[in-house]
Design a protein around this motif. Structure first.
Motif, PDB file in Angstrom:
ATOM      1  N   TYR A  94      32.306  35.313  69.417  1.00 24.15           N
ATOM      2  CA  TYR A  94      31.602  34.398  68.584  1.00 24.15           C
ATOM      3  C   TYR A  94      31.643  34.642  67.154  1.00 24.15           C
ATOM      4  O   TYR A  94      31.357  35.971  66.868  1.00 24.15           O
ATOM      5  CB  TYR A  94      30.143  34.271  69.079  1.00 24.15           C
ATOM      6  N   PHE A  95      31.959  34.060  66.494  1.00 27.64           N
ATOM      7  CA  PHE A  95      31.972  34.009  64.904  1.00 27.64           C
ATOM      8  C   PHE A  95      31.089  33.317  64.110  1.00 27.64           C
ATOM      9  O   PHE A  95      30.953  32.085  64.376  1.00 27.64           O
ATOM     10  CB  PHE A  95      33.319  33.754  64.437  1.00 27.64           C
ATOM     11  N   CYS A  96      30.448  34.011  63.217  1.00 27.57           N
ATOM     12  CA  CYS A  96      29.339  33.447  62.230  1.00 27.57           C
ATOM     13  C   CYS A  96      30.503  32.984  61.152  1.00 27.57           C
ATOM     14  O   CYS A  96      31.310  33.581  60.845  1.00 27.57           O
ATOM     15  CB  CYS A  96      28.556  34.565  61.657  1.00 27.57           C
ATOM     16  N   ALA A  97      29.854  31.645  60.614  1.00 26.41           N
ATOM     17  CA  ALA A  97      30.695  30.938  59.587  1.00 26.41           C
ATOM     18  C   ALA A  97      29.847  30.769  58.401  1.00 26.41           C
ATOM     19  O   ALA A  97      28.703  30.074  58.854  1.00 26.41           O
ATOM     20  CB  ALA A  97      31.439  30.095  60.139  1.00 26.41           C
ATOM     21  N   ALA A  98      30.506  30.460  57.174  1.00 27.14           N
ATOM     22  CA  ALA A  98      29.637  29.737  56.106  1.00 27.14           C
ATOM     23  C   ALA A  98      30.514  29.028  55.401  1.00 27.14           C
ATOM     24  O   ALA A  98      31.665  29.271  55.108  1.00 27.14           O
ATOM     25  CB  ALA A  98      28.836  30.687  55.419  1.00 27.14           C
ATOM     26  N   ARG A  99      29.849  27.823  54.841  1.00 28.10           N
ATOM     27  CA  ARG A  99      30.661  26.991  53.981  1.00 28.10           C
ATOM     28  C   ARG A  99      29.594  26.364  52.691  1.00 28.10           C
ATOM     29  O   ARG A  99      28.654  25.987  53.253  1.00 28.10           O
ATOM     30  CB  ARG A  99      31.361  25.765  54.602  1.00 28.10           C
ATOM     31  N   TYR A 100      30.301  26.096  51.855  1.00 28.57           N
ATOM     32  CA  TYR A 100      29.378  25.723  50.833  1.00 28.57           C
ATOM     33  C   TYR A 100      28.879  24.101  51.027  1.00 28.57           C
ATOM     34  O   TYR A 100      29.754  23.295  51.173  1.00 28.57           O
ATOM     35  CB  TYR A 100      30.048  25.446  49.354  1.00 28.57           C
ATOM     36  N   LEU A 101      27.505  24.020  51.334  1.00 28.55           N
ATOM     37  CA  LEU A 101      26.781  22.575  51.400  1.00 28.55           C
ATOM     38  C   LEU A 101      27.039  22.041  52.905  1.00 28.55           C
ATOM     39  O   LEU A 101      26.164  21.839  53.497  1.00 28.55           O
ATOM     40  CB  LEU A 101      27.383  21.663  50.454  1.00 28.55           C
ATOM     41  N   VAL A 102      28.210  22.156  53.372  1.00 35.22           N
ATOM     42  CA  VAL A 102      28.453  21.408  54.713  1.00 35.22           C
ATOM     43  C   VAL A 102      29.451  22.066  55.475  1.00 35.22           C
ATOM     44  O   VAL A 102      30.515  22.513  55.143  1.00 35.22           O
ATOM     45  CB  VAL A 102      28.944  19.898  54.348  1.00 35.22           C
ATOM     46  N   LEU A 103      28.943  22.135  56.759  1.00 36.07           N
ATOM     47  CA  LEU A 103      29.700  22.869  57.702  1.00 36.07           C
ATOM     48  C   LEU A 103      29.765  22.206  59.053  1.00 36.07           C
ATOM     49  O   LEU A 103      28.917  21.591  59.604  1.00 36.07           O
ATOM     50  CB  LEU A 103      29.243  24.301  58.117  1.00 36.07           C
ATOM     51  N   SER A 104      30.957  21.798  59.793  1.00 34.82           N
ATOM     52  CA  SER A 104      31.026  21.227  60.955  1.00 34.82           C
ATOM     53  C   SER A 104      32.380  21.455  61.645  1.00 34.82           C
ATOM     54  O   SER A 104      33.275  22.248  61.106  1.00 34.82           O
ATOM     55  CB  SER A 104      30.883  19.599  60.732  1.00 34.82           C
ATOM     56  N   ARG A 105      32.721  20.685  62.500  1.00 36.85           N
ATOM     57  CA  ARG A 105      33.860  20.879  63.256  1.00 36.85           C
ATOM     58  C   ARG A 105      35.190  20.506  62.307  1.00 36.85           C
ATOM     59  O   ARG A 105      36.072  20.739  62.388  1.00 36.85           O
ATOM     60  CB  ARG A 105      34.029  20.200  64.446  1.00 36.85           C
ATOM     61  N   THR A 106      34.736  19.500  61.197  1.00 35.45           N
ATOM     62  CA  THR A 106      35.774  19.075  60.552  1.00 35.45           C
ATOM     63  C   THR A 106      35.873  19.645  59.067  1.00 35.45           C
ATOM     64  O   THR A 106      36.833  20.003  58.560  1.00 35.45           O
ATOM     65  CB  THR A 106      35.870  17.474  60.334  1.00 35.45           C
ATOM     66  N   PHE A 107      34.510  20.317  58.454  1.00 34.96           N
ATOM     67  CA  PHE A 107      34.336  20.901  57.310  1.00 34.96           C
ATOM     68  C   PHE A 107      34.409  22.217  57.737  1.00 34.96           C
ATOM     69  O   PHE A 107      33.490  22.939  57.915  1.00 34.96           O
ATOM     70  CB  PHE A 107      33.163  20.233  56.582  1.00 34.96           C
ATOM     71  N   LEU A 108      35.557  22.759  57.887  1.00 35.24           N
ATOM     72  CA  LEU A 108      35.646  24.047  57.938  1.00 35.24           C
ATOM     73  C   LEU A 108      35.107  25.314  57.225  1.00 35.24           C
ATOM     74  O   LEU A 108      35.081  25.059  55.927  1.00 35.24           O
ATOM     75  CB  LEU A 108      37.378  24.476  58.500  1.00 35.24           C
ATOM     76  N   PRO A 109      34.822  26.358  57.631  1.00 32.25           N
ATOM     77  CA  PRO A 109      34.296  27.519  56.902  1.00 32.25           C
ATOM     78  C   PRO A 109      34.929  28.032  55.785  1.00 32.25           C
ATOM     79  O   PRO A 109      36.354  28.100  55.872  1.00 32.25           O
ATOM     80  CB  PRO A 109      34.026  28.680  57.948  1.00 32.25           C
ATOM     81  N   ASP A 110      34.440  28.383  54.741  1.00 29.03           N
ATOM     82  CA  ASP A 110      34.943  29.240  53.588  1.00 29.03           C
ATOM     83  C   ASP A 110      35.085  30.546  53.963  1.00 29.03           C
ATOM     84  O   ASP A 110      35.662  31.371  53.339  1.00 29.03           O
ATOM     85  CB  ASP A 110      33.968  29.013  52.443  1.00 29.03           C
ATOM     86  N   TYR A 111      33.936  31.190  54.677  1.00 26.47           N
ATOM     87  CA  TYR A 111      33.739  32.563  55.175  1.00 26.47           C
ATOM     88  C   TYR A 111      33.580  32.763  56.592  1.00 26.47           C
ATOM     89  O   TYR A 111      32.822  31.803  57.298  1.00 26.47           O
ATOM     90  CB  TYR A 111      32.487  33.289  54.352  1.00 26.47           C
ATOM     91  N   TRP A 112      34.141  33.875  57.172  1.00 31.41           N
ATOM     92  CA  TRP A 112      34.266  34.132  58.504  1.00 31.41           C
ATOM     93  C   TRP A 112      33.374  35.433  58.733  1.00 31.41           C
ATOM     94  O   TRP A 112      33.623  36.547  57.997  1.00 31.41           O
ATOM     95  CB  TRP A 112      35.282  34.240  59.416  1.00 31.41           C
ATOM     96  N   GLY A 113      32.697  35.836  59.803  1.00 28.69           N
ATOM     97  CA  GLY A 113      32.239  37.235  60.185  1.00 28.69           C
ATOM     98  C   GLY A 113      33.287  37.895  61.039  1.00 28.69           C
ATOM     99  O   GLY A 113      34.477  37.081  61.418  1.00 28.69           O
ATOM    100  N   GLN A 114      33.400  38.996  61.464  1.00 27.30           N
ATOM    101  CA  GLN A 114      34.376  39.605  62.205  1.00 27.30           C
ATOM    102  C   GLN A 114      34.273  39.252  63.681  1.00 27.30           C
ATOM    103  O   GLN A 114      35.476  39.519  64.435  1.00 27.30           O
ATOM    104  CB  GLN A 114      34.179  41.196  62.245  1.00 27.30           C
ATOM    105  N   GLY A 115      33.226  38.784  64.094  1.00 28.19           N
ATOM    106  CA  GLY A 115      33.143  38.218  65.491  1.00 28.19           C
ATOM    107  C   GLY A 115      32.126  39.234  66.640  1.00 28.19           C
ATOM    108  O   GLY A 115      32.368  40.494  66.174  1.00 28.19           O
ATOM    109  N   THR A 116      31.756  38.868  67.582  1.00 25.82           N
ATOM    110  CA  THR A 116      30.972  39.495  68.396  1.00 25.82           C
ATOM    111  C   THR A 116      31.171  39.143  69.796  1.00 25.82           C
ATOM    112  O   THR A 116      31.377  37.794  70.090  1.00 25.82           O
ATOM    113  CB  THR A 116      29.441  39.714  68.175  1.00 25.82           C
ATOM    114  N   GLN A 117      31.608  39.817  70.770  1.00 28.22           N
ATOM    115  CA  GLN A 117      31.998  39.618  72.081  1.00 28.22           C
ATOM    116  C   GLN A 117      30.751  39.253  72.987  1.00 28.22           C
ATOM    117  O   GLN A 117      29.753  39.852  73.152  1.00 28.22           O
ATOM    118  CB  GLN A 117      32.710  40.542  72.877  1.00 28.22           C
ATOM    119  N   VAL A 118      30.798  38.006  73.475  1.00 29.55           N
ATOM    120  CA  VAL A 118      29.831  37.452  74.869  1.00 29.55           C
ATOM    121  C   VAL A 118      30.744  37.371  76.063  1.00 29.55           C
ATOM    122  O   VAL A 118      31.589  36.576  75.842  1.00 29.55           O
ATOM    123  CB  VAL A 118      29.178  36.511  74.155  1.00 29.55           C
ATOM    124  N   THR A 119      30.131  37.944  77.031  1.00 27.25           N
ATOM    125  CA  THR A 119      30.819  37.995  78.192  1.00 27.25           C
ATOM    126  C   THR A 119      29.796  37.609  79.372  1.00 27.25           C
ATOM    127  O   THR A 119      28.553  38.509  79.481  1.00 27.25           O
ATOM    128  CB  THR A 119      31.335  39.111  78.552  1.00 27.25           C
TER     129      THR A 119
END
Length: 122
Positions: A94-119
């Motif tokens: 699972y990755f955290c993400a951020a984008r200026y003003l709008v984020l969605s499945r079509t407005f992709l992130p500007d920034y990503w985290g490194q990810g954390t595993q969920v099992t």
């Protein structure tokens, strides 16, 4: 320098709950939409949930709607993903993400985290 640092992943059983956290720094948190994506080996990264800048609007993938909840603590610049009724098919990084003003499945992130595993075990 923008940083998104996830925590809270782990190994759980089917039906359990888990809460992921993402601490953001280096960006004006209130002006950014934040969200979560996930990825399994050999597959594309997929949208899970997002919250608009200011927190007024949330959106979810159909596969998690009703089970996952995205929220934020603006005072702590932290976004959360509460995951309930977990299923084996929720297993992913699972990755955290951020984008200026709008984020969605079509407005992709500007920034990503490194990810954390969920099992999720069956």
């Amino acid at each position: 320098q923008v940083q998104l640092v996830e925590s809270g992943g782990g190994l759980v059983q089917t039906g359990d709950s888990l809460r992921l956290s993402c601490a953001a720094s280096g960006l004006p948190f209130s002006a950014y939409a934040v969200g979560w994506f996930r990825q399994t080996p050999g597959k594309a990264r997929e949208f899970v949930a997002a919250m608009s800048s200011g927190g007024g609007t949330t959106s979810y993938a159909d596969s998690v709607s009703g089970r996952f909840t995205i929220s934020s603590d603006n005072a702590e610049n932290t976004v959360f993903l509460q995951m309930n009724s977990l299923k084996p098919e929720d297993t992913a990084v699972y990755f955290c993400a951020a984008r200026y003003l709008v984020l969605s499945r079509t407005f992709l992130p500007d920034y990503w985290g490194q990810g954390t595993q969920v099992t999720v075990s069956a």
